[in-house]
Design an enzyme around this catalytic site. Structure first.
Site, PDB file in Angstrom:
ATOM      1  CG  ASN A   7      -1.935   1.097   1.226  1.00 35.95           C
ATOM      2  OD1 ASN A   7      -1.795   2.090   0.525  1.00 35.95           O
ATOM      3  ND2 ASN A   7      -2.967   0.938   2.035  1.00 35.95           N
ATOM      4  CG  ASP A 155      -8.501   3.606  -3.123  1.00 35.67           C
ATOM      5  OD1 ASP A 155      -8.311   2.436  -2.745  1.00 35.67           O
ATOM      6  OD2 ASP A 155      -8.161   4.596  -2.458  1.00 35.67           O
ATOM      7  CG  ASN A 217      -5.567  13.213   7.457  1.00 35.16           C
ATOM      8  OD1 ASN A 217      -5.853  14.165   8.171  1.00 35.16           O
ATOM      9  ND2 ASN A 217      -4.747  13.320   6.433  1.00 35.16           N
ATOM     10  CB  ILE A 338     -12.729  10.167  12.718  1.00 42.07           C
ATOM     11  CG1 ILE A 338     -11.456  11.021  12.773  1.00 42.07           C
ATOM     12  CG2 ILE A 338     -13.911  10.921  13.324  1.00 42.07           C
ATOM     13  CD1 ILE A 338     -11.521  12.288  11.937  1.00 42.07           C
TER      14      ILE A 338
END
Length: 404
Positions: A7, A155, A217, A338
């Site tokens: 990655n 992605d 983030n 988060i």
């Protein structure tokens, strides 16, 4: 079967090795037997390689910022020293790569060929900080492991079936021929969480309406209907959509024209400001890290409070947008740093939808939930916290390819 995952980021390289021994491994995520990270941001001309295996953690200084050399050194720790976990690099069956941008060319995991590499290179202008690093990783593996199968997991792939009304911008239609359209990102995470939600709810994915909230983030939402992404918040680039750690998210594009005309800003300056100096960091003036924001709020910092309030307002607004695209909702899903760890963000986000009968169990929400339903029994919508495992999802794709 041993599967290596790479990655690559603009200034980092994360990797892990899975050892699949059980026949039912696809339904039961396992921990990698080896993890390695390279950070090239600490000093000019060198990097720091951190390896975890066999219960130990080892740090190695790389006296070069040559990424090929760094990856070769990283792979060496698989077969030598205290972090040795395999006898030979040839024990690796396949290598899976996370690739940020595949454009419209790929809707599923793809065996990397010269044509695929050429496509990744062609798309560098759309992902200038990531696609070059992906190519470096692919070529480094070719140098060290020769013709081992390598698979690209994009992605953008999960969002490739978005309807035109969600993927085309309201600009001159001819721009679509230039590749200017909404692609969406975080697809591997959104797909994994949707499939995990199907398991947790014990309902077929093909009968579910889901909103997945990937809040790290970088932040994005996806509206998933019957297993297909029909809308998402990121667009042509990962800058669109939600307010993020250092990224602005969506703003009036005329602001950029104004700044260039009236204040002589260059596009390089604007790019830096929007991607690195905005979001939570830009508004608070403190940090992109919500933990630092919370600490400042407790000390009475008004800008930190404003940053949090804006973040939550935009999150609720975009959840509402995804809800409208779906025309209903079975489960609201929170994931990533988060989403998985900030109970107050989940609570405030859910409060905005109590009128739908969505009810959060405050006690469950406060107790660091992982892979569970945190809604009340009488809630009309399930609320799930899911630990996203993108590396595991890439490994699954590699296994599926091997079994074709």
């Amino acid at each position: 079967m041993k599967i290596l995952i790479l990655n690559a980021g603009s200034s980092s390289q994360k990797s892990c090795l899975y050892d699949f021994k059980e026949k039912n491994f696809l339904d039961n995520p396992v921990e990698p037997i080896w993890k390695a990270d390279i950070d090239w941001t600490l000093a000019t001309g060198q990097g720091i390689l951190t390896v975890k295996a066999n219960g130990i953690k080892q740090k190695i200084t790389l006296n070069s910022d040559d990424h090929h050399h760094g990856i070769a050194k990283m792979l060496g720790t698989l077969v030598e020293g205290k972090t040795k976990v395999i006898q030979h690099l040839s024990d690796i069956s396949i290598v899976g790569h996370r690739v940020v941008h595949g454009g419209t060319d790929y809707s599923e995991a793809t065996l990397i060929t010269p044509d695929v590499k050429a496509t990744i290179a062609r798309l560098i202008p759309l992902a200038p900080t990531h696609n070059p690093s992906h190519l470096e990783g692919i070529e480094a593996i070719e140098q060290v492991l020769g013709n081992i199968p390598q698979v690209a997991v994009f992605d953008t792939a999960f969002h490739s079936q978005m309807p035109l009304e969600a993927s085309v911008y309201p600009i001159p239609y001819e721009w679509l021929d230039k590749g200017i359209r909404r692609y969406g990102f975080h697809g591997t995470s959104h797909k994994y969480c949707a499939e995990k939600a199907s398991q947790l709810l014990n309902k077929p994915l093909t009968h579910l309406k889901l909103i997945t909230c990937h809040l790290g983030n970088g932040c994005s939402l996806a509206a998933i209907k019957n297993g297909i992404s029909i809308d998402t918040t990121m667009g042509f680039t990962p800058l669109e959509g939600l307010m993020m750690g250092t990224r602005s998210g969506s703003i009036d594009p005329a602001i950029l024209i104004y700044l260039m005309r009236e204040y002589d800003f260059t596009f390089e300056q604007l790019n830096e400001m929007l991607n690195q100096e905005s979001g939570l960091k830009g508004v608070s003036g403190i940090s992109a890290d919500l933990r630092a924001i919370f600490e400042a709020i407790n000390q009475g910092n008004d800008r930190a409070q404003l940053a949090l309030d804006m973040y939550l307002h935009r999150l609720r607004s975009q959840i509402g947008s995804m809800l409208a695209s779906l025309g209903g909702l079975d489960a609201l899903i929170f994931t990533a740093g988060i989403g998985e760890n900030a109970a107050i963000v989940r609570e405030k986000a859910c409060q905005g939808f109590s009128f739908l009968g969505l009810k959060l169990d405050l006690e469950k929400n406060a107790n660091s939930p992982v892979n569970i339903d945190i809604s009340t029994p009488d809630s009309t919508v399930r609320i799930l916290v899911i630990h996203t495992q993108e590396d595991w999802a890439i490994a699954q794709e590699c296994c599926h390819w091997l079994n074709k």
